[in-house]
Write an enzyme that holds these catalytic residues in place. Structure first.
Site, PDB file in Angstrom:
ATOM      1  N   SER A 136      29.119  59.946  67.099  1.00  9.91           N
ATOM      2  CA  SER A 136      29.289  61.279  66.529  1.00  9.91           C
ATOM      3  C   SER A 136      29.739  61.189  65.075  1.00  9.91           C
ATOM      4  CB  SER A 136      30.313  62.067  67.347  1.00  9.91           C
ATOM      5  OG  SER A 136      30.374  63.396  66.926  1.00  9.91           O
ATOM      6  N   ASN A 180      27.243  57.336  73.408  1.00 10.16           N
ATOM      7  CA  ASN A 180      28.194  56.236  73.529  1.00 10.16           C
ATOM      8  C   ASN A 180      28.173  55.549  74.885  1.00 10.16           C
ATOM      9  OD1 ASN A 180      29.030  56.992  70.989  1.00 10.16           O
ATOM     10  ND2 ASN A 180      30.745  58.205  71.720  1.00 10.16           N
ATOM     11  N   HIS A 183      36.554  68.822  67.488  1.00 13.85           N
ATOM     12  CA  HIS A 183      35.410  67.949  67.217  1.00 13.85           C
ATOM     13  C   HIS A 183      34.587  68.419  66.014  1.00 13.85           C
ATOM     14  CE1 HIS A 183      31.452  66.033  67.890  1.00 13.85           C
ATOM     15  NE2 HIS A 183      32.144  65.065  68.440  1.00 13.85           N
ATOM     16  N   ASP A 194      28.162  72.511  66.751  1.00 18.00           N
ATOM     17  CA  ASP A 194      29.266  71.817  67.386  1.00 18.00           C
ATOM     18  C   ASP A 194      30.180  72.818  68.073  1.00 18.00           C
ATOM     19  OD1 ASP A 194      31.556  69.802  67.667  1.00 18.00           O
ATOM     20  OD2 ASP A 194      30.108  68.630  66.517  1.00 18.00           O
TER      21      ASP A 194
END
Length: 461
Positions: free
Chosen positions: A254, A192, A97, A62
């Protein structure tokens, strides 16, 4: 697309005004914990009686992780940054994130009784943070291949990949195959966009692909779908940790991916002898569909096998299953040699699977050899027949003809093998999972009433 935007493609937009100081009064911190609706749906308190993820390392590929967050401190290893400046990945101070994903997996809360802040689903798991990109979205090396191999080589048993990209190259496919060869479970988000466009690494063979479920128990409206989706997990209005001592709230596949990675860590902790595919098997066979079914035979392109239920995965009597379970065997491709023009490793595999010799003998030569062998065999048969007419009597070895009664040498009558005698438990036993008012099997809640969702209907329609 910037690094932040790439992550948002899986995570969804952080809701405006949702950042809360972690040093705020207890009421604020309690509000964060109370806002973790997924923990109540999962029955997290009961889950912790069976597993907490202890002795399992989960790699988070990430943006890096804020290892000093009060809800994560002590659970985050140094890791590595594959960005241009390198170094560890546990001191992230720009992008939140990765910290959010780490907290959903292994957050342990803070304060008296750890009652405040974010509690992860596997609070005793360790996070191996790996920063995969620079903030300009540039990879260094071969995409995520090098970060993934680093995760595997540094003890990760589960790898969380809450990001999307349009394709994977040969090096990345080889890294995925390497991970599964080392018994590491890879979990990735569907994206998404709310459509069926394949996004990677979720769409790559060998990866457990995850979509999002909303608070009402239906597929989240923006969750992408397709034949490769395997599981759903909560992905709407998800509170998690941010930078410094802050918190955030977001929607997206996520967050759902992080919850499935945490569930995998719980199973790997309790059942350390299961392969990565067998862990996925436990998760998929105990999942529940939006219309209340469990242990379905074929995954839906909209919701896979259904919403993950960690408590069931830890407590149900589930046969281990095959090595890869519901995962497709990974593909491996290598670059064709420009100097020699030789076949790739992938080409060799196709040749072997199709029965080709791969030696390069022209077909006309092979046909000629076959004809020669046929003529030779015909000559032998003629000679044998003529000798038999001249000599008379059966060939040596008794009346059976080939060394014994019945005319068989070393071939006993066919015996049914164990695979034919043992009845399969898959799909044979009636399932009671769909009879529970709550799919997580813990306590009543909004998941108790699923309206039927046609599998082919796009999400949000």
């Amino acid at each position: 697309m910037s690094f932040t935007r790439t992550l948002r493609a899986v995570s969804g937009a952080v809701l405006a005004g949702a950042l809360v100081l972690g040093t705020a009064p207890a009421a604020s911190a309690d509000y964060i914990r109370d806002g973790q609706w997924a923990l109540g749906a999962f029955g997290a308190d009961d889950i912790r009686q069976h597993s907490t993820g202890k002795n399992v390392i989960v790699a988070v590929l990430d943006s890096g992780v804020n290892g000093n967050h009060p809800d994560l401190k002590g659970n985050v290893l140094s890791g590595k940054s594959f960005a241009v400046n390198g170094g560890p990945a546990n001191q992230e101070a720009v992008e939140d994130h990765g910290t959010a994903m780490a907290a959903l997996i292994a957050g342990h809360g803070h304060g008296p009784g750890r009652a405040d802040g974010i509690m992860g689903l596997a609070p005793d798991a360790k996070i191996l943070p790996i920063r995969t990109k620079d903030y300009d979205d540039s990879f260094h090396g071969n995409g995520f291949a090098a970060p993934l191999r680093y995760a595997v080589d540094h003890g990760a048993k589960v790898v969380n990949m809450s990001f999307v990209q349009a394709r994977v190259d040969g090096e990345e496919k080889a890294a995925i195959a390497y991970a599964l060869g080392k018994d590491v479970l890879l979990v990735a988000g569907m994206g998404n966009d709310g459509d069926a466009t394949p996004q990677y690494p979720a769409a790559a063979p060998g990866v457990l692909a995850v979509g999002a479920v909303a608070k009402d128990g239906n597929v989240w409206k923006n969750s992408s779908y397709g034949s490769h989706v395997r599981l759903l997990a909560p992905g709407e209005g998800i509170y998690s940790a941010g930078l410094g001592s802050k918190y955030r709230q977001a929607d997206g596949t996520s967050d759902a991916t992080a919850y499935v990675s945490a569930a995998a860590a719980l199973v790997r902790s309790k059942f350390p002898d299961l392969t990565a595919g067998q862990v996925a098997n436990r998760l998929t066979r105990t999942a529940i569909t939006p219309d209340g079914k469990s242990d379905i035979g074929t995954p839906s392109p909209k919701y896979g096998y259904g919403t993950v239920r960690p408590f069931r995965a830890l407590t149900q009597d589930i046969p281990a299953g095959s090595k890869y379970g519901p995962l497709k065997a990974p593909e491996v491709e290598e670059s064709r040699s420009e100097e020699t023009g030789g076949a790739t490793a992938g080409d060799a595999g196709v040749q072997e699977a199709s029965g080709s010799s791969g030696i390069g003998i022209p077909p006309i030569v092979i046909l000629g050899l076959v004809l020669v062998l046929f003529v030779a065999a015909l000559v032998v048969v003629i000679v044998v027949v003529r000798r038999k007419k001249n000599n008379g009597g059966p060939p040596p070895g008794g009346p059976g003809g080939f060394g014994g009664p019945g005319g068989h040498v070393g071939f006993p009558p066919h015996q049914a093998g164990p695979y034919q005698q043992q009845p399969s438990s898959y799909g044979q036993q009636p399932s009671s999972y769909g009879q529970q008012p709550n799919p997580y099997g813990q306590q009543p809640g909004p998941y108790g009433s699923y309206p039927p969702v046609p599998p082919a209907q796009p999400p949000g329609q």
